[in-house]
Design an enzyme around this catalytic site. Structure first.
Site, PDB file in Angstrom:
ATOM      1  N   GLU A 296     -44.522 147.918  42.166  1.00 27.02           N
ATOM      2  CA  GLU A 296     -45.321 147.957  43.822  1.00 27.02           C
ATOM      3  C   GLU A 296     -46.001 146.811  43.826  1.00 27.02           C
ATOM      4  OE1 GLU A 296     -47.000 151.284  45.175  1.00 27.02           O
ATOM      5  OE2 GLU A 296     -45.354 152.731  44.607  1.00 27.02           O
TER       6      GLU A 296
ATOM      7  N   HIS B 251     -48.380 148.584  50.720  1.00 28.71           N
ATOM      8  CA  HIS B 251     -47.795 148.703  49.758  1.00 28.71           C
ATOM      9  C   HIS B 251     -46.239 148.803  49.746  1.00 28.71           C
ATOM     10  CE1 HIS B 251     -48.110 153.069  49.988  1.00 28.71           C
ATOM     11  NE2 HIS B 251     -47.209 153.122  48.998  1.00 28.71           N
TER      12      HIS B 251
ATOM     13  N   HIS C  14     -42.494 150.317  47.983  1.00 28.04           N
ATOM     14  CA  HIS C  14     -41.735 151.485  47.392  1.00 28.04           C
ATOM     15  C   HIS C  14     -40.463 150.949  46.596  1.00 28.04           C
ATOM     16  CE1 HIS C  14     -43.867 155.206  49.299  1.00 28.04           C
ATOM     17  NE2 HIS C  14     -44.677 154.482  48.647  1.00 28.04           N
TER      18      HIS C  14
ATOM     19  N   ASP D 221     -50.111 158.863  48.103  1.00 27.45           N
ATOM     20  CA  ASP D 221     -50.608 157.743  48.945  1.00 27.45           C
ATOM     21  C   ASP D 221     -51.393 158.626  49.870  1.00 27.45           C
ATOM     22  OD1 ASP D 221     -49.126 155.927  48.132  1.00 27.45           O
ATOM     23  OD2 ASP D 221     -47.300 156.267  49.491  1.00 27.45           O
TER      24      ASP D 221
HETATM   25 ZN   LIG Z   1     -46.705 154.865  48.156  1.00 24.57          ZN
END
Ligand SMILES: [Zn+2]
Length: 143
Positions: free
Chosen positions: A23, A83, A85, A96
């Site tokens: 990530e 971010h 995935h 999250d």
């Molecule tokens: Zn996430």
């Protein structure tokens, strides 16, 4: 709504592709503008999670303080976070949500499938506090 320049938008997606299968994460800087946020630059962050970097992200608080200070010197505030995935949909996870604390900010998630950025979604964290916070889908306006 999240307003973002095309170059910042592309940079977020490229960052996810570069760090795949891990990530990526970073900060969105710009201006709060009523109910919407305008992104004028982004700051990449190192992902400090080493236990599970594929599906967890964490920004070092010292790095966040530095980004905030440098942004203010340019007249920019923190308006959100992003971010990726890797090989998962661009939808927020319970983790999250639990780790989101910046009310009124945007949380942008990009799905990266087999190294290619696919979908980018944004969610605004609304509410008056931790007790009633929630993520609300918001439109991304790429200009
Ligand atoms: Zn996430």
């Amino acid at each position: 709504m999240l307003k973002i320049g095309k170059s910042s938008y592309e940079e977020i997606r490229r960052h996810g592709e570069e760090l795949y299968p891990h990530e990526c994460c970073g900060v969105l800087l710009g201006q709060m503008d009523g109910d919407s946020r305008s992104v004028t630059s982004i700051a990449r962050c190192g992902n400090t999670r080493t236990d599970s970097p594929q599906n967890r992200y964490n920004i070092d608080p010292r790095e966040l303080v530095r980004i905030q200070r440098e942004g203010r010197e340019r007249g920019e505030d923190i308006v959100g976070f992003y971010h990726s995935h890797p090989d998962h949909p661009a939808l927020w996870s319970q983790t999250d949500f639990a780790e989101a604390h910046w009310l009124g900010c945007s949380y942008v998630i990009t799905s990266v499938e087999k190294g290619q950025a696919v979908t980018t979604n944004s969610f605004e964290l609304t509410g008056a506090g931790e007790h009633d916070k929630k993520f609300v889908d918001e439109k991304i306006d790429v200009t």
